[in-house]
Design a protein around this motif. Structure first.
Motif, PDB file in Angstrom:
ATOM      1  N   THR A   4       0.896  -1.248  -0.179  1.00 12.47           N
ATOM      2  CA  THR A   4       0.074   0.101   0.048  1.00 12.47           C
ATOM      3  C   THR A   4       0.855   1.121   0.019  1.00 12.47           C
ATOM      4  OG1 THR A   4      -0.066   0.049   2.389  1.00 12.47           O
ATOM      5  CG2 THR A   4      -1.934  -1.129   1.086  1.00 12.47           C
ATOM      6  N   CYS A   5       0.332   2.336  -0.565  1.00  9.89           N
ATOM      7  CA  CYS A   5       0.979   3.660  -0.338  1.00  9.89           C
ATOM      8  C   CYS A   5       0.481   4.314   0.656  1.00  9.89           C
ATOM      9  CB  CYS A   5       0.877   4.237  -1.712  1.00  9.89           C
ATOM     10  SG  CYS A   5       1.671   5.687  -2.274  1.00  9.89           S
ATOM     11  N   ARG A   6       1.426   5.140   1.254  1.00  9.15           N
ATOM     12  CA  ARG A   6       1.188   5.908   2.441  1.00  9.15           C
ATOM     13  C   ARG A   6       1.160   7.390   2.293  1.00  9.15           C
ATOM     14  NH1 ARG A   6       0.563   2.358   6.313  1.00  9.15           N
ATOM     15  NH2 ARG A   6       1.775   0.388   6.533  1.00  9.15           N
ATOM     16  N   ARG A   7       0.163   8.130   2.636  1.00  9.98           N
ATOM     17  CA  ARG A   7       0.323   9.575   2.247  1.00  9.98           C
ATOM     18  C   ARG A   7      -0.067  10.244   3.647  1.00  9.98           C
ATOM     19  NH1 ARG A   7       1.088  10.251  -2.836  1.00  9.98           N
ATOM     20  NH2 ARG A   7       0.164   8.513  -4.312  1.00  9.98           N
ATOM     21  N   GLN A   8       0.120  11.519   3.682  1.00  8.33           N
ATOM     22  CA  GLN A   8      -0.428  12.138   4.871  1.00  8.33           C
ATOM     23  C   GLN A   8      -1.751  12.436   5.085  1.00  8.33           C
ATOM     24  OE1 GLN A   8       1.249  16.291   4.207  1.00  8.33           O
ATOM     25  NE2 GLN A   8       3.274  15.675   4.598  1.00  8.33           N
ATOM     26  N   GLY A   9      -2.397  12.437   6.325  1.00  7.91           N
ATOM     27  CA  GLY A   9      -3.595  12.396   6.636  1.00  7.91           C
ATOM     28  C   GLY A   9      -4.010  11.161   7.203  1.00  7.91           C
ATOM     29  N   SER A  10      -3.118  10.022   7.063  1.00  9.75           N
ATOM     30  CA  SER A  10      -3.580   8.716   7.641  1.00  9.75           C
ATOM     31  C   SER A  10      -3.057   8.684   9.152  1.00  9.75           C
ATOM     32  CB  SER A  10      -2.806   7.915   7.231  1.00  9.75           C
ATOM     33  OG  SER A  10      -3.075   7.726   5.605  1.00  9.75           O
ATOM     34  N   THR A  66      -7.157   6.891  -1.686  1.00  9.63           N
ATOM     35  CA  THR A  66      -5.726   6.700  -2.455  1.00  9.63           C
ATOM     36  C   THR A  66      -4.657   5.537  -1.797  1.00  9.63           C
ATOM     37  OG1 THR A  66      -4.518   8.203  -1.048  1.00  9.63           O
ATOM     38  CG2 THR A  66      -5.929   9.124  -2.497  1.00  9.63           C
ATOM     39  N   GLN A  67      -5.122   5.022  -1.028  1.00  9.50           N
ATOM     40  CA  GLN A  67      -4.273   3.759  -0.330  1.00  9.50           C
ATOM     41  C   GLN A  67      -4.894   2.500  -0.936  1.00  9.50           C
ATOM     42  OE1 GLN A  67      -2.852   4.283   3.716  1.00  9.50           O
ATOM     43  NE2 GLN A  67      -3.817   6.472   3.788  1.00  9.50           N
ATOM     44  N   ILE A  68      -5.507   2.465  -1.698  1.00  9.83           N
ATOM     45  CA  ILE A  68      -6.256   1.280  -1.930  1.00  9.83           C
ATOM     46  C   ILE A  68      -5.376   0.259  -2.836  1.00  9.83           C
ATOM     47  CG2 ILE A  68      -8.296   0.193  -3.216  1.00  9.83           C
ATOM     48  CD1 ILE A  68      -9.869   2.624  -2.924  1.00  9.83           C
ATOM     49  N   SER A  69      -5.237  -0.975  -2.699  1.00  7.34           N
ATOM     50  CA  SER A  69      -4.122  -1.676  -3.397  1.00  7.34           C
ATOM     51  C   SER A  69      -5.087  -2.879  -4.164  1.00  7.34           C
ATOM     52  CB  SER A  69      -3.316  -2.445  -2.436  1.00  7.34           C
ATOM     53  OG  SER A  69      -4.003  -3.222  -1.512  1.00  7.34           O
ATOM     54  N   ILE A  70      -6.384  -2.688  -3.817  1.00  3.90           N
ATOM     55  CA  ILE A  70      -7.062  -3.568  -4.878  1.00  3.90           C
ATOM     56  C   ILE A  70      -8.284  -2.685  -5.465  1.00  3.90           C
ATOM     57  CG2 ILE A  70      -8.830  -5.507  -5.056  1.00  3.90           C
ATOM     58  CD1 ILE A  70      -7.565  -6.559  -2.438  1.00  3.90           C
ATOM     59  N   ASN A 121      -8.277   8.907 -14.270  1.00  8.33           N
ATOM     60  CA  ASN A 121      -7.163   9.679 -14.093  1.00  8.33           C
ATOM     61  C   ASN A 121      -6.506  10.136 -12.947  1.00  8.33           C
ATOM     62  OD1 ASN A 121      -6.730   9.773 -17.041  1.00  8.33           O
ATOM     63  ND2 ASN A 121      -7.855  11.351 -17.180  1.00  8.33           N
ATOM     64  N   ARG A 122      -7.492  10.384 -12.202  1.00  8.56           N
ATOM     65  CA  ARG A 122      -7.319  10.844 -10.735  1.00  8.56           C
ATOM     66  C   ARG A 122      -6.758   9.650  -9.949  1.00  8.56           C
ATOM     67  NH1 ARG A 122     -11.206  13.610  -6.363  1.00  8.56           N
ATOM     68  NH2 ARG A 122      -9.561  14.166  -4.714  1.00  8.56           N
ATOM     69  N   ILE A 123      -7.236   8.563 -10.034  1.00 12.60           N
ATOM     70  CA  ILE A 123      -6.787   7.360  -9.350  1.00 12.60           C
ATOM     71  C   ILE A 123      -5.564   7.040  -9.736  1.00 12.60           C
ATOM     72  CG2 ILE A 123      -7.425   4.742  -9.247  1.00 12.60           C
ATOM     73  CD1 ILE A 123     -10.273   5.569  -8.769  1.00 12.60           C
TER      74      ILE A 123
END
Length: 543
Positions: A4-10, A66-70, A121-123
């Motif tokens: 998974t990809c980690r971003r700010q806000g989690s 944005t952290q969805i891996s599926i 495009n956004r995803i």
């Protein structure tokens, strides 16, 4: 491996059991205090649209999607939901006439499809550089589509990103309904041209599973797929190369499945060894014909499936590890050469312990030189046979041929289907003499010489779809009288439809009772052999 990809806000905060008890007692929303890993695991079971909804509910979850891996981006599903939100409840005043209704729905359709393209495009933008476990893109590609040029970019992104399992579905077989409520329907036009994958030397690093549906490509333009283990092609057109060239680009490939595909005439002719372990070939054809020669060498092959209308010269060499083979040929007429082709294939697969054949295979097997060749080189390792029958007399020599050429056979599974005869009447002057017999007395002529597997090995027989026809009863009678070591003979029959009348059910039960009495009174070579009759719904069909 990070998936998974980690971003700010989690949120990475943890919560103690005592805090949870307090929050539960005073009504506090303690779910928001759960670690992001736990939330992600829970949310993985939800469709993508709910991820987007949750991002609007809480600031903490704003970027959680944005952290969805599926990822499952299905145009039909997402666009339909968008249109229903645009036109929530049609009324008579909303569409004063048919023309305005059509325009309104078409406008909603185009707007929803633009939203779908923007969402994709956004995803993809937010997942750039992330590792994605499963990515599926299903859209109906066409040259006139508003986002048609974007599809190439989407494909290039996926083929160059860190994706483990990837599926592209561009199927366009029938018009598609996007919105259907109270009689209001928006339908897509039908596109008959498959999507052409970009000519690019793709070299994905961690891709293990690739599924392609309704597209075409030139494999010679691809790079190497070093990690690819499973490749599934459905309604795919291969424009160049052979199976060897395709597999050589996938050094780790183990599972190759091709269904309703078009390929060059000599695609399945290859001089090099193929490392695949499972090979499934279903209704594939060349540009002009539904049959083609097969000549491959597969020392690691475990399972082989060939389903189609015709069988040509087929050679599968060095398949010494084979465990299961299925050959299902369903042509409308019988060519004498088919028997020779099938016999040659079976002799190549003599290492295999389990073989499944269709009715047409049985009808062509004993003609030509096939019967003689199998008698000279018996299938010594064959222990399980699964046969799909049509209850016609032309199958009987093929069944006898298989039994005689399988001296170590232990289990026999017969699945009786609706009658479907090969059109021998169109070739009256070519009907093989092997079919010149009376069905009622055929098995009596097979008593001498004895069949080896009936004398020594056959222990279990399952018959599915039993109807009580004389041709079925005669075969069961022969097996019981000659199978010296037989332990079980299970007979399964179909039940009536629930909508049948009470009298019909009563009559049917009486028929099955008479069949049961007939089976129980048949003589048996082994008195301990058990005969059981039951409804088909209680059985697992293995044929």
């Amino acid at each position: 491996m990070e998936t998974t990809c980690r971003r700010q806000g989690s949120s990475n905060r943890s919560i103690s059991k005592q805090e949870i008890r307090c929050n539960m007692s005073d009504g506090t929303d303690y779910i928001s205090y759960l670690p992001s890993e736990v939330l992600l695991h829970i949310f993985y079971f939800l469709p993508l649209k709910y991820w987007v909804i949750m991002s609007l509910v809480s600031k903490q979850w704003k970027y959680l999607w944005t952290q969805i891996s599926i990822l499952n981006l299905d145009e039909d599903e997402l666009v339909t939901n968008m249109i229903r939100k645009t036109i929530p409840r049609p009324s008579c005043t909303m569409f004063p006439n048919h023309h305005n209704r059509y325009q309104r729905l078409q406008h909603a359709l185009h707007a929803a499809r633009r939203q779908f393209a923007a969402m994709v495009n956004r995803i993809l933008l937010f997942h750039s550089g992330c590792t994605i476990e499963n990515f599926r893109l299903a859209c109906r590609h066409g040259t006139q589509e508003a986002y048609g040029p974007m599809v190439d970019k989407w494909v290039q992104f996926c083929m160059t990103s860190n994706i483990i399992e990837l599926e592209f579905n561009f199927s366009s077989g029938m018009p598609q309904s996007y919105y259907n409520r109270d009689g209001l329907v928006v339908r897509r036009d039908t596109y008959f041209q498959p999507y052409a994958l970009p000519r690019h030397a793709f070299e994905p690093k961690i891709l293990k599973i690739l599924n392609l549906n309704f597209c075409k490509f030139e494999a010679s333009s691809f790079g190497t797929f070093r990690s690819l283990q499973r490749l599934s092609l459905i309604h795919v057109e291969i424009l160049d190369c052979s199976i060897g060239d395709l597999v050589s680009k996938c050094s780790a490939l183990e599972d190759l499945s091709m269904k309703h595909c078009f390929q060059p005439d000599k695609f399945f002719i290859c001089g090099q060894e193929l490392k695949i372990k499972s090979f499934c070939l279903v209704h594939c054809m060349t540009e002009n014909w539904a049959k083609f020669p097969i000549d491959i060498t597969t020392p690691d092959l475990l399972t082989l499936t060939i389903v189609g209308s015709y069988l040509m010269s087929t050679s599968v060499k060095r398949a010494t590890k084979l465990l299961d083979v299925r050959v299902d040929i369903a042509q409308g007429f019988a060519d004498h050469a088919q028997g020779n082709f099938l016999a040659s294939l079976l002799l190549d697969l003599y290492h295999c312990p389990t073989i499944a054949l269709s009715s047409c295979c049985l009808q062509v097997l004993p003609i030509g030189d096939g019967l003689r060749r199998l008698m000279q080189l018996p299938l010594q390792n064959l222990k399980h046979i699964r046969l799909k029958l049509r209850s016609v007399k032309e199958e009987l020599p093929g069944i006898s041929c298989l039994l005689r050429s399988s001296p170590k056979l232990e289990r026999l599974y017969l699945n009786v289907d609706m009658p479907l005869e090969v059109e021998w009447d169109a070739y009256l002057d070519m009907i093989p003499h092997v079919f010149e017999f009376e069905a009622q007395s055929y098995w009596e002529s097979q008593s001498e010489p004895p069949i080896p597997c009936l004398q020594n090995c056959l222990k279990k027989v399952n018959i599915y779809g039993f109807t009580g026809k004389s041709i079925e009863m005669e075969m069961i009678k022969y097996l019981l009288e000659n199978a010296i070591v037989l332990e079980k003979l299970n007979v399964y029959y179909y039940g009536l439809h629930p909508a049948a009348s009470g009298q019909q059910h009563l009559n049917y039960k009486w028929v099955q009772f008479r069949n049961l009495v007939s089976l129980m009174t048949l003589p048996k070579a082994r008195s301990q052999a058990r005969v059981k009759m039951s409804r088909l719904r209680d059985a697992v069909i293995l044929c």
